[in-house]
Every structure is written in structure tokens, then in C-alpha cells.
Write a protein that holds these residues in place. Structure first.
Motif, PDB file in Angstrom:
ATOM      1  N   GLY A 248      -0.122 -13.353  10.580  1.00  0.00           N
ATOM      2  CA  GLY A 248       0.588 -13.929   9.499  1.00  0.00           C
ATOM      3  C   GLY A 248      -0.170 -14.640   8.379  1.00  0.00           C
TER       4      GLY A 248
ATOM      5  N   TYR B 198       0.129   1.448   1.257  1.00  0.00           N
ATOM      6  CA  TYR B 198       1.460   1.257   1.236  1.00  0.00           C
ATOM      7  C   TYR B 198       2.127   2.831   0.939  1.00  0.00           C
ATOM      8  CZ  TYR B 198       0.650  -3.412   2.237  1.00  0.00           C
ATOM      9  OH  TYR B 198       0.144  -4.524   2.667  1.00  0.00           O
ATOM     10  N   PRO B 199       3.185   2.915   1.726  1.00  0.00           N
ATOM     11  CA  PRO B 199       3.876   4.383   1.204  1.00  0.00           C
ATOM     12  C   PRO B 199       4.205   4.641  -0.214  1.00  0.00           C
ATOM     13  CG  PRO B 199       5.160   3.093   2.972  1.00  0.00           C
ATOM     14  CD  PRO B 199       4.156   2.139   2.367  1.00  0.00           C
TER      15      PRO B 199
ATOM     16  N   SER C 253       5.976   6.507  -1.898  1.00  0.00           N
ATOM     17  CA  SER C 253       7.588   6.581  -2.282  1.00  0.00           C
ATOM     18  C   SER C 253       8.185   5.453  -2.551  1.00  0.00           C
ATOM     19  CB  SER C 253       8.313   7.672  -1.209  1.00  0.00           C
ATOM     20  OG  SER C 253       8.385   6.783  -0.072  1.00  0.00           O
ATOM     21  N   LEU C 254       7.691   4.373  -2.391  1.00  0.00           N
ATOM     22  CA  LEU C 254       8.325   2.954  -2.494  1.00  0.00           C
ATOM     23  C   LEU C 254       7.603   2.357  -3.622  1.00  0.00           C
ATOM     24  CD1 LEU C 254       8.636   1.343   1.100  1.00  0.00           C
ATOM     25  CD2 LEU C 254       9.967   2.894   0.151  1.00  0.00           C
TER      26      LEU C 254
ATOM     27  N   GLU D  38      10.740  -2.702  -4.104  1.00  0.00           N
ATOM     28  CA  GLU D  38      11.239  -2.563  -2.971  1.00  0.00           C
ATOM     29  C   GLU D  38      10.170  -3.187  -1.890  1.00  0.00           C
ATOM     30  OE1 GLU D  38      13.537   1.777  -3.979  1.00  0.00           O
ATOM     31  OE2 GLU D  38      11.285   1.663  -3.189  1.00  0.00           O
TER      32      GLU D  38
ATOM     33  N   ARG E 237      10.537  -6.889  -1.561  1.00  0.00           N
ATOM     34  CA  ARG E 237      11.712  -7.298  -0.991  1.00  0.00           C
ATOM     35  C   ARG E 237      11.900  -7.239   0.602  1.00  0.00           C
ATOM     36  NH1 ARG E 237      17.009  -3.904  -2.648  1.00  0.00           N
ATOM     37  NH2 ARG E 237      16.363  -4.540  -4.877  1.00  0.00           N
ATOM     38  N   ILE E 238      11.029  -6.129   1.117  1.00  0.00           N
ATOM     39  CA  ILE E 238      10.918  -6.188   2.708  1.00  0.00           C
ATOM     40  C   ILE E 238       9.604  -7.108   3.205  1.00  0.00           C
ATOM     41  CG2 ILE E 238       9.816  -4.442   4.359  1.00  0.00           C
ATOM     42  CD1 ILE E 238      10.658  -2.132   2.311  1.00  0.00           C
ATOM     43  N   PHE E 239       8.813  -7.393   2.392  1.00  0.00           N
ATOM     44  CA  PHE E 239       7.600  -8.351   2.859  1.00  0.00           C
ATOM     45  C   PHE E 239       8.211  -9.813   2.708  1.00  0.00           C
ATOM     46  CE2 PHE E 239       4.706  -4.830   1.786  1.00  0.00           C
ATOM     47  CZ  PHE E 239       4.415  -4.440   3.058  1.00  0.00           C
TER      48      PHE E 239
ATOM     49  N   VAL F  66      10.864 -11.005   3.767  1.00  0.00           N
ATOM     50  CA  VAL F  66      11.388 -11.140   5.014  1.00  0.00           C
ATOM     51  C   VAL F  66      10.649 -11.551   5.863  1.00  0.00           C
ATOM     52  CG1 VAL F  66      13.062 -10.651   6.577  1.00  0.00           C
ATOM     53  CG2 VAL F  66      13.617 -10.046   4.468  1.00  0.00           C
ATOM     54  N   HIS F  67       9.373 -10.892   6.085  1.00  0.00           N
ATOM     55  CA  HIS F  67       8.275 -11.157   7.226  1.00  0.00           C
ATOM     56  C   HIS F  67       7.243 -12.157   6.833  1.00  0.00           C
ATOM     57  CE1 HIS F  67       9.677  -7.519   9.067  1.00  0.00           C
ATOM     58  NE2 HIS F  67       9.950  -7.080   7.738  1.00  0.00           N
ATOM     59  N   TYR F  68       6.984 -12.453   5.439  1.00  0.00           N
ATOM     60  CA  TYR F  68       5.928 -13.526   5.430  1.00  0.00           C
ATOM     61  C   TYR F  68       6.706 -15.036   5.080  1.00  0.00           C
ATOM     62  CZ  TYR F  68       2.492  -9.731   5.829  1.00  0.00           C
ATOM     63  OH  TYR F  68       1.831  -8.882   6.054  1.00  0.00           O
ATOM     64  N   PRO F  69       6.810 -16.122   5.692  1.00  0.00           N
ATOM     65  CA  PRO F  69       7.280 -17.126   5.200  1.00  0.00           C
ATOM     66  C   PRO F  69       6.677 -17.651   3.885  1.00  0.00           C
ATOM     67  CG  PRO F  69       6.128 -17.263   7.523  1.00  0.00           C
ATOM     68  CD  PRO F  69       5.937 -16.018   6.926  1.00  0.00           C
TER      69      PRO F  69
ATOM     70  N   ARG G 241      14.496  -9.408  10.121  1.00  0.00           N
ATOM     71  CA  ARG G 241      13.251  -8.716   9.998  1.00  0.00           C
ATOM     72  C   ARG G 241      13.644  -7.376  10.561  1.00  0.00           C
ATOM     73  NH1 ARG G 241       8.747 -12.776  12.363  1.00  0.00           N
ATOM     74  NH2 ARG G 241       8.524 -14.112  10.733  1.00  0.00           N
TER      75      ARG G 241
ATOM     76  N   GLU H 147       0.429   7.366   6.688  1.00  0.00           N
ATOM     77  CA  GLU H 147       0.910   6.286   5.474  1.00  0.00           C
ATOM     78  C   GLU H 147       2.126   5.560   5.388  1.00  0.00           C
ATOM     79  OE1 GLU H 147       0.335   9.677   5.193  1.00  0.00           O
ATOM     80  OE2 GLU H 147       1.822  10.526   3.777  1.00  0.00           O
ATOM     81  N   ASN H 148       3.146   6.091   6.543  1.00  0.00           N
ATOM     82  CA  ASN H 148       4.211   5.252   6.462  1.00  0.00           C
ATOM     83  C   ASN H 148       4.232   4.476   7.686  1.00  0.00           C
ATOM     84  OD1 ASN H 148       5.282   6.584   4.378  1.00  0.00           O
ATOM     85  ND2 ASN H 148       6.393   8.308   5.291  1.00  0.00           N
TER      86      ASN H 148
ATOM     87  N   PRO I  47       3.248  -9.855  10.406  1.00  0.00           N
ATOM     88  CA  PRO I  47       3.334 -10.741  11.560  1.00  0.00           C
ATOM     89  C   PRO I  47       4.610 -10.464  12.452  1.00  0.00           C
ATOM     90  CG  PRO I  47       3.842 -11.797   9.451  1.00  0.00           C
ATOM     91  CD  PRO I  47       3.608 -10.255   9.063  1.00  0.00           C
ATOM     92  N   SER I  48       5.496  -9.768  12.017  1.00  0.00           N
ATOM     93  CA  SER I  48       6.705  -9.762  12.975  1.00  0.00           C
ATOM     94  C   SER I  48       6.216  -8.796  14.123  1.00  0.00           C
ATOM     95  CB  SER I  48       7.787  -8.696  12.342  1.00  0.00           C
ATOM     96  OG  SER I  48       7.886  -9.248  10.996  1.00  0.00           O
TER      97      SER I  48
END
Lengths: 286, 215
Positions: free
Chosen positions: A72, A83-84, A86-87, A91, A94-96, A98-101, B7, B66-67, B75-76
Motif C-alpha cells: 500500500g 486498468y480495464p 471498459s471502466l 469508476e 471510486r473503487i480505489f 476504498v482500498h488506499y487509505p 473492500r 487486463e481485468n 493492498p487488500s
């Protein structure tokens, strides 16, 4: 404490071998990992990041053996970690988040703006995906940024985009220049791969050739100490192979002129310019 | 714990975003199968079978490199990423089970021409098969990768479907409430076995050499 500490790390692939590599990178020191295409730079990064299992040796990040505890802290930008498509960056953010403080959405948007990547639209192509990876890495406020820009002849990239012709490569270059600028401006510690020694900016430089670490140390000190020892090829037997790094025209490349002169007082040495050293190891810039 | 839940939720959201396009197409197809069944072009059990098979195929695209590869830097940890993928596939199978059951009841419950027995047993059998396919497919894809795992996956899905289609009339003869319970119990067992399958898949994933083709 060291940022990263490698002890006799080796990695064997079917047609390539990395190692044995030992190095210690102090906290705060920027490292330039220099080498020609296929010198093993990317494999070196994959190995130290645990994406491939090394055959032997020990790797510690921030003094810890378990990379998962420290990953981290690392902002990782590698060609294969795009990264994919299609995103959209929105988006992804919004996902990351949550994962990176330490995620900074504003910084993410700022980076995307600088790299001219639309925030709301799906990522268009592997080029944007790579640049988006940089924006993600910088938005997580990493302690260390690991940046490995793709190379034209990079096998990994060829797999993903066969169409990479001169015209496309020019567009890539434009994007990579923008990325480079953002990387330069980043205030964190950096580990960056480069094709030419002359492009190195960090305090520390590691020079790879065919998977072997030829030179490692403070860039300025290396440049002050290294040099060329004048010797004919037929007289090379007079010098122990471990005392020189590489054979060059009318001489050999040596790491430390003073030490060498003490050991071989009969041979004369001369100083080399950065461009000369760069050309010797990484070739002329195109 | 709250953090872990968030997460997982975010990873599920990511899987949903990646599948959004495919889900729309598959949803359209399933509706079409039901419309044809309602029009009497073929019996309802065919719509049930197709409606249940299609969602099993949907998560295939998630395993493309790629997905997947970039998840290694999160980090999760890879455990959550694999778990979220398993939950997504399971949710799709069970969601389509409920969806097909609902449509079956709405469209054919009061239809005197068609007995509900055969479509119901087909639905249970296809779901049972779907859950077990998922249990095998997850480790298979993590062990072999998307490209090499695909032919095995199709073989695994299509063989029982073909057998079922060929022997459907015989299956009807065996219809009993016991069989319904057995299949229902089998589905629950399949879900429980999924947790073991998840562990095996995770083991393969952690062993996986992401860099194998890189240098």
C-alpha cells in the motif's frame, strides 16, 4: 532503515537469468534502474514486487519480508498493470478510494487533467490505461513511486498491441513525455527505469546488462570514480577479470580509478564523460 | 471488519461494472428465450435451461489478464479479489435461478398445456450443475489462465447440457418431490463446496507467476 534491501536475488526464466543481485536503497534516495531493452529491468521490478517468485535470495521492503504489508506504500506503474478499458477513471477512483487509505480524489483528477484523460469516459486504449495507472499511483500518495514506462520493443507491449507502428509510437512518446513530467514533479521517493544512463536523475543508479547488475551506487560518485584504463586486448590477461566491468575500445571500463591505479600502477587511466559511459552501456540515444 | 466489508463491496462493484455490458446482452437473450417459449415455439424447459446456462458463461471475461493482473497491486490482498470473483459468479448463478423461477411461475403457473414439473426439475438440475461447474471452474481458471482454461470450461458446461437435453424425457419420468429435494440439497452442498474451491483457487492464484511472459 532501507526502502528496499536485496540479498543475492536470482531469477531464472527459460531464456534469461537475473542475478545475483544485492543492493540496499536508503529511504528518500531516488533510484534509476538503467539498461537497454531486454536487459532485465522489468523482470527485476516484477521480482522485487513479488509478482514472480525469485529462485533464491531475500527481498525486504521497509525492513519487512512480507510485501503485502507494505504494498500500500508503493505506487506501482508497470506496462502490464494497465486498468480495464471498459471502466472510466471516475469508476476506478471510486473503487480505489476504498482500498488506499491515503487516496486523494482531487489529486487523481488533477493528474488526469494533466495527462488529458477524460474523467467520465471509459479509458481509450492501452496508452491511456498506462497513463491512468500513473494517475492512480500518484493519487494514493505513495511513499515510493515505481515507474516503468513501456519500451517500443518491449515484448509485453507487442503482445497487447500489434499495431504499434511509428505513428502510434509517436503518440505513445507524447503521452510518455507527459507522464515523465508528472513523475518528475512527484515529491515521493522514486524507482524509475531508463534506457540511457545519461537520462538518470536520481541519487542512486543501478546499471543492468543481460540480467546482471554491473554498476550500483551513488550516481555522482560513480561518475567521479569510474574511468577507462588504457590496455590492449592482448594484454588483458594481466588484469584480474573482477577488477574491470567491461571491455571497451582500447581499454577496459573500471569502477574506481584510484583503487585500480593502486593495484596496477603501470597502467594509465582516463576519465570518461557521462555520455561516453552511457554510450558504452546503453548505446547511443536515437 | 467494516473495512474488509467495504473492500469486498468495492470489488463486487468493480466486477459488476466489468460485467455490465455482458449482462445486458445475456439478459436480453434470456428474455428472448422466454418469449419464444411463451409463444409455444419450444417447451419451457428449453428456456429454463438456456436461461440458467447463459449466466454461467458470463463471468468468463473477468479472468482476462487486463481485468485481473492489476489486482495484484491492491493492498487488500489477492484473497479478497478471488473471494469477490467467487461471490460474483455465485450471485449470478443463484440470481438467475430466482429470476428464471419467477418467470416460470408468472408465465406458466396457470397454463394447462404445460406441466411445471419438467421445467422445474430442469431449473434445479441446471442450477445444481452451474454451482458445481463454478466450483471446478474457479480453480481451473486460476490454475490454467483464461486462454487455456476456456476449452475445458466449455467442455464442462456443454457436456452435461447435451446429456440433459438428450435425456430430458427420461428425467421427467423420475420426477418426484424427493428428486426436487435431492437437487435442492445438492445445490446447497455445491455452495458449501465452493468455499473449499475458493481456497484451492486462491492457492493457485498466489502461486501464479504474473511475470511469466515478461522480461
Amino acid at each position: 532503515m532501507y526502502t528496499v534491501e536485496l540479498t543475492e536475488v536470482t531469477k531464472k526464466m527459460s531464456h534469461f537469468q537475473l542475478g545475483e543481485i544485492s543492493l540496499r536503497l536508503q529511504q528518500g534516495e531516488d533510484l534509476d534502474l538503467v539498461g537497454k531493452n531486454n536487459s532485465g529491468k522489468t523482470l527485476f521490478l516484477w521480482s522485487i514486487l513479488g509478482f514472480t517468485k525469485v529462485n533464491s535470495g531475500e527481498i525486504r521492503w521497509f525492513g519487512r519480508e512480507n510485501l503485502q504489508q507494505t504494498i500500500g506504500e508503493l505506487g506501482i506503474v508497470l506496462p502490464k498493470l494497465c486498468y480495464p478499458l471498459s471502466l472510466s477513471p471516475k469508476e476506478l477512483g471510486r473503487i480505489f478510494a476504498v482500498h488506499y487509505p491515503k487516496w486523494q480524489e482531487k489529486e487523481f483528477q488533477h493528474q488526469l487533467e494533466q495527462l488529458k484523460i477524460p474523467y467520465h469516459q471509459p479509458i481509450a486504449g492501452t496508452m491511456q490505461a498506462f497513463a491512468c495507472g500513473l494517475a492512480v499511483a500518484l493519487a494514493q500518495e505513495p511513499t515510493v513511486l515505481i515507474y516503468d514506462p513501456p519500451e517500443k520493443k518491449d515484448k509485453a507491449m507487442e503482445e497487447d498491441m500489434n499495431e504499434i507502428q511509428e505513428e502510434n509510437w509517436e503518440k505513445w512518446q507524447e503521452m510518455l513525455e507527459k507522464c515523465e513530467k508528472q513523475v518528475e514533479e512527484a515529491s515521493c521517493q522514486k524507482i524509475i527505469t531508463r534506457n540511457h544512463l545519461a537520462d538518470a536523475r536520481g541519487e542512486v543508479v543501478a546499471l543492468l546488462e543481460e540480467g546482471k547488475l554491473l554498476l550500483y551506487g551513488n550516481r555522482k560518485e560513480l561518475m567521479e570514480n569510474c574511468g577507462k584504463m588504457m590496455i590492449e586486448k592482448k594484454e588483458l590477461w594481466k588484469i584480474a577479470p573482477n577488477d574491470y566491468v567491461k571491455v571497451m575500445e582500447n581499454g577496459v571500463f573500471i569502477k574506481n580509478k584510484t583503487e585500480f591505479h593502486d593495484k596496477y600502477p603501470k597502467f594509465s587511466t582516463e576519465t570518461l564523460t557521462l555520455e561516453e559511459v552511457s554510450e558504452l552501456f546503453t548505446g547511443k540515444r536515437g | 471488519m467494516v473495512n474488509t466489508n467495504r473492500r469486498i463491496q468495492s470489488l463486487l462493484y468493480k466486477e459488476y461494472l466489468l460485467l455490465k455490458q455482458s449482462l445486458r446482452v445475456y439478459g436480453g437473450l434470456v428474455l428472448l428465450y422466454w418469449i419464444f417459449a411463451k409463444l409455444g415455439i419450444y417447451p419451457p424447459w428449453i428456456a429454463v435451461l438456456m436461461g440458467q446456462i447463459v449466466p454461467i458463461l458470463a463471468p468468463l471475461s473477468l479472468f482476462q489478464r487486463e481485468n485481473s493482473d492489476y489486482l495484484a497491486v491492491l493492498p487488500s490482498g489477492r484473497e479478497l479479489a478471488v473471494f469477490a470473483r467467487y461471490l460474483t459468479a455465485l450471485a449470478l448463478t443463484m440470481g438467475s435461478f430466482l429470476f428464471n423461477l419467477l418467470i416460470l411461475l408468472v408465465l406458466f403457473a396457470n397454463n394447462s398445456n404445460n406441466s411445471l414439473e419438467l421445467p422445474l426439475i430442469t431449473l434445479l438440475f441446471a442450477t445444481f450443475m452451474g454451482v458445481f461447474t463454478l466450483d471446478i471452474a474457479l480453480p481451473l481458471f486460476y490454475a490454467l489462465g483464461s486462454r487455456r482454461g476456456k476449452p475445458w470450461f466449455f467442455l464442462m458446461v456443454l457436456t452435461p447440457v447435451a446429456l440433459l437435453a438428450l435425456r430430458i424425457q427420461e428425467l421427467e419420468q423420475f420426477y418426484s418431490i424427493t428428486l426436487v429435494f435431492v437437487l435442492f440439497f445438492g445445490i446447497l452442498m455445491g455452495i458449501l463446496a465452493g468455499f473449499y474451491s475458493f481456497r484451492v483457487a486462491l492457492g493457485y492464484h498466489l502461486e501464479k507467476d504474473i511475470a511469466s511472459e515478461n522480461r
